[in-house]
Design a protein around this motif. Structure first.
Motif, PDB file in Angstrom:
ATOM      1  N   SER A 123     -57.568 -18.890 -46.277  1.00  0.00           N
ATOM      2  CA  SER A 123     -57.002 -17.670 -45.784  1.00  0.00           C
ATOM      3  C   SER A 123     -55.599 -17.548 -45.943  1.00  0.00           C
ATOM      4  N   LEU A 124     -54.773 -18.925 -45.844  1.00  0.00           N
ATOM      5  CA  LEU A 124     -53.342 -18.793 -46.195  1.00  0.00           C
ATOM      6  C   LEU A 124     -53.134 -18.453 -47.467  1.00  0.00           C
ATOM      7  N   VAL A 125     -53.934 -19.167 -48.504  1.00  0.00           N
ATOM      8  CA  VAL A 125     -53.547 -18.841 -49.868  1.00  0.00           C
ATOM      9  C   VAL A 125     -53.902 -17.639 -50.205  1.00  0.00           C
ATOM     10  N   GLU A 126     -54.850 -16.739 -49.634  1.00  0.00           N
ATOM     11  CA  GLU A 126     -55.336 -15.507 -50.121  1.00  0.00           C
ATOM     12  C   GLU A 126     -54.378 -14.718 -49.492  1.00  0.00           C
ATOM     13  N   LYS A 127     -53.833 -14.864 -48.375  1.00  0.00           N
ATOM     14  CA  LYS A 127     -52.969 -13.936 -47.739  1.00  0.00           C
ATOM     15  C   LYS A 127     -51.624 -14.026 -48.702  1.00  0.00           C
ATOM     16  N   HIS A 128     -51.050 -15.077 -48.969  1.00  0.00           N
ATOM     17  CA  HIS A 128     -49.863 -15.208 -49.770  1.00  0.00           C
ATOM     18  C   HIS A 128     -50.073 -14.695 -51.160  1.00  0.00           C
ATOM     19  N   SER A 137     -61.175  -4.074 -53.320  1.00  0.00           N
ATOM     20  CA  SER A 137     -60.724  -5.455 -53.650  1.00  0.00           C
ATOM     21  C   SER A 137     -60.162  -6.199 -52.430  1.00  0.00           C
ATOM     22  N   VAL A 138     -59.383  -5.406 -51.671  1.00  0.00           N
ATOM     23  CA  VAL A 138     -58.552  -6.128 -50.796  1.00  0.00           C
ATOM     24  C   VAL A 138     -59.521  -6.361 -49.516  1.00  0.00           C
ATOM     25  N   LEU A 139     -60.401  -5.336 -49.348  1.00  0.00           N
ATOM     26  CA  LEU A 139     -61.382  -5.499 -48.432  1.00  0.00           C
ATOM     27  C   LEU A 139     -62.498  -6.574 -48.401  1.00  0.00           C
ATOM     28  N   LEU A 140     -62.985  -6.678 -49.742  1.00  0.00           N
ATOM     29  CA  LEU A 140     -63.657  -7.588 -50.095  1.00  0.00           C
ATOM     30  C   LEU A 140     -63.176  -9.273 -49.828  1.00  0.00           C
ATOM     31  N   LYS A 141     -61.873  -9.417 -50.401  1.00  0.00           N
ATOM     32  CA  LYS A 141     -61.480 -10.519 -49.963  1.00  0.00           C
ATOM     33  C   LYS A 141     -61.075 -10.709 -48.510  1.00  0.00           C
ATOM     34  N   LYS A 142     -60.699  -9.953 -47.817  1.00  0.00           N
ATOM     35  CA  LYS A 142     -60.849  -9.864 -46.421  1.00  0.00           C
ATOM     36  C   LYS A 142     -61.988 -10.369 -45.988  1.00  0.00           C
ATOM     37  N   LYS A 143     -63.165  -9.780 -46.278  1.00  0.00           N
ATOM     38  CA  LYS A 143     -64.477 -10.192 -45.877  1.00  0.00           C
ATOM     39  C   LYS A 143     -65.029 -11.455 -46.200  1.00  0.00           C
ATOM     40  N   GLU A 144     -64.528 -11.977 -47.428  1.00  0.00           N
ATOM     41  CA  GLU A 144     -64.645 -13.367 -47.727  1.00  0.00           C
ATOM     42  C   GLU A 144     -63.791 -14.431 -46.729  1.00  0.00           C
ATOM     43  N   ARG A 145     -62.746 -13.986 -46.238  1.00  0.00           N
ATOM     44  CA  ARG A 145     -62.169 -14.938 -45.365  1.00  0.00           C
ATOM     45  C   ARG A 145     -62.719 -14.950 -44.135  1.00  0.00           C
ATOM     46  N   ILE A 146     -62.951 -13.790 -43.601  1.00  0.00           N
ATOM     47  CA  ILE A 146     -63.964 -13.677 -42.455  1.00  0.00           C
ATOM     48  C   ILE A 146     -64.922 -14.518 -42.384  1.00  0.00           C
ATOM     49  N   LEU A 147     -65.849 -14.362 -43.059  1.00  0.00           N
ATOM     50  CA  LEU A 147     -67.072 -15.133 -43.352  1.00  0.00           C
ATOM     51  C   LEU A 147     -66.752 -16.568 -43.490  1.00  0.00           C
ATOM     52  N   ALA A 148     -65.769 -16.949 -44.084  1.00  0.00           N
ATOM     53  CA  ALA A 148     -65.458 -18.478 -44.335  1.00  0.00           C
ATOM     54  C   ALA A 148     -64.974 -18.789 -42.715  1.00  0.00           C
ATOM     55  N   LEU A 149     -64.303 -18.017 -41.978  1.00  0.00           N
ATOM     56  CA  LEU A 149     -63.933 -18.404 -40.623  1.00  0.00           C
ATOM     57  C   LEU A 149     -65.186 -18.516 -39.719  1.00  0.00           C
ATOM     58  N   ILE A 150     -66.051 -17.725 -39.964  1.00  0.00           N
ATOM     59  CA  ILE A 150     -67.330 -17.413 -39.143  1.00  0.00           C
ATOM     60  C   ILE A 150     -67.941 -18.710 -39.470  1.00  0.00           C
ATOM     61  N   ARG A 151     -68.372 -19.015 -40.477  1.00  0.00           N
ATOM     62  CA  ARG A 151     -69.080 -20.233 -40.950  1.00  0.00           C
ATOM     63  C   ARG A 151     -68.284 -21.522 -40.499  1.00  0.00           C
ATOM     64  N   THR A 152     -66.986 -21.634 -40.238  1.00  0.00           N
ATOM     65  CA  THR A 152     -66.359 -22.549 -39.785  1.00  0.00           C
ATOM     66  C   THR A 152     -66.555 -22.888 -38.274  1.00  0.00           C
ATOM     67  N   VAL A 153     -66.576 -21.750 -37.723  1.00  0.00           N
ATOM     68  CA  VAL A 153     -66.923 -21.767 -36.090  1.00  0.00           C
ATOM     69  C   VAL A 153     -68.443 -22.264 -36.002  1.00  0.00           C
ATOM     70  N   GLU A 154     -69.332 -21.627 -36.712  1.00  0.00           N
ATOM     71  CA  GLU A 154     -70.567 -22.217 -36.607  1.00  0.00           C
ATOM     72  C   GLU A 154     -70.857 -23.435 -36.763  1.00  0.00           C
ATOM     73  N   LEU A 155     -70.306 -24.003 -37.861  1.00  0.00           N
ATOM     74  CA  LEU A 155     -70.199 -25.604 -38.088  1.00  0.00           C
ATOM     75  C   LEU A 155     -69.667 -26.113 -37.073  1.00  0.00           C
ATOM     76  N   THR A 156     -68.597 -25.779 -36.568  1.00  0.00           N
ATOM     77  CA  THR A 156     -67.840 -26.596 -35.519  1.00  0.00           C
ATOM     78  C   THR A 156     -68.814 -26.572 -34.228  1.00  0.00           C
ATOM     79  N   LEU A 157     -69.442 -25.442 -34.077  1.00  0.00           N
ATOM     80  CA  LEU A 157     -70.766 -25.466 -32.636  1.00  0.00           C
ATOM     81  C   LEU A 157     -71.370 -26.420 -33.131  1.00  0.00           C
ATOM     82  N   ASP A 158     -72.035 -26.385 -34.319  1.00  0.00           N
ATOM     83  CA  ASP A 158     -73.047 -27.507 -34.521  1.00  0.00           C
ATOM     84  C   ASP A 158     -72.464 -29.076 -34.152  1.00  0.00           C
ATOM     85  N   ASP A 159     -71.296 -29.168 -34.812  1.00  0.00           N
ATOM     86  CA  ASP A 159     -70.839 -30.531 -34.761  1.00  0.00           C
ATOM     87  C   ASP A 159     -70.696 -30.901 -33.219  1.00  0.00           C
TER      88      ASP A 159
END
Length: 252
Positions: free
Chosen positions: A126-131, A85-107
């Motif tokens: 990510s901050l909410v999930e960590k808390h 469960s912890v690792l899947l949530k960590k995976k979600e955070r990482i994928l969200a960050l990757i998506r943000t970087v990809e969109l920022t590059l496109d921007d």
């Protein structure tokens, strides 16, 4: 199958020194030691080492791991489900960050328009999930689901300026605490008051309603929880204690 200490170290990707230390602190004992003092480990020890490494991956301290895995009712299956469960949530955070970087590059290339709000969504999530992972259980038991969910919502709804101020306030509180303790300032001084006001402002970004009683209750928890003590005292001992005393003097 049994492994020598060298074989198990190679298998797990850790050092023999680490395994010897785990033996010394009674965290992971070998199943047997031969007449030459050579340690050997069986299936039970291999499985236990895997659990230890899972918990270490989650930054759990060794003394806490020891308490968990050596409980008579320790359930390996439940522990594995928790790790997953912890690792899947960590995976979600990482994928969200990757998506943000990809969109920022496109921007940057002009292929996509990214709003300022979108640029910070992944960080806030990510901050909410960590808390939630670190303090969610205790916070929900103490304050209730509605209060915790409202706090998370305030974080997610922060503007770019609010989020930046929120992050900077956290750093500023710690910096001023460390300076105050180093300089020998008193909690009831103007320095202590200034730090309390900064801390109060920081809390305001996540609290639905501020009260001095709640402020005092929160900082008292800092002294009772090693995670908070280690955070505030990580560079200078006494910072957490200074904050508690200052809040008692100045929170209104």
């Amino acid at each position: 199958m049994e492994y020598s200490i060298r074989e198990l170290a190679d298998l797990a990707g850790i050092s023999t020194r680490t395994l010897r230390y785990y033996d010394e602190i009674d965290l992971l004992k070998p199943c047997k030691v031969n007449e030459n003092g050579m340690r050997f480990y069986g299936k039970q020890e291999v499985d236990l080492l895997q659990q230890i490494m899972f918990y270490r991956e989650h930054d759990v301290k060794l003394d806490v791991i020891q308490q968990i895995i050596h409980q008579p009712d320790f359930d390996v299956e439940e522990a594995l489900k928790e790790h997953l469960s912890v690792l899947l949530k960590k995976k979600e955070r990482i994928l969200a960050l990757i998506r943000t970087v990809e969109l920022t590059l496109d921007d940057w290339k002009g292929a996509y328009h990214m709003s300022d709000q979108m640029k910070f969504e992944a960080f806030k999530e990510s901050l909410v999930e960590k808390h939630e992972q670190k303090y969610g259980k205790e916070a929900r038991e103490k304050y209730g689901d509605e209060s915790v969910d409202a706090s998370h919502k305030k974080i997610l709804n922060m503007t770019e300026q609010d989020y930046e101020r929120f992050q900077n306030l956290e750093k500023e509180v710690l910096r001023q605490l460390e300076e105050a303790v180093k300089e020998g300032a008193k909690p009831d001084s103007e320095t202590g008051k200034r730090i309390v006001m900064l801390h109060k402002e920081w809390l305001g970004f996540t609290w639905k309603e501020y009260t001095a009683q709640a402020h005092n209750g929160l900082v008292q928890m800092y002294l009772a929880d090693d995670r908070f003590l280690q955070y505030y005292n990580r560079n200078v001992n006494g910072c957490a204690e200074f904050l508690v005393a200052a809040v008692q003097c100045w929170a209104k």
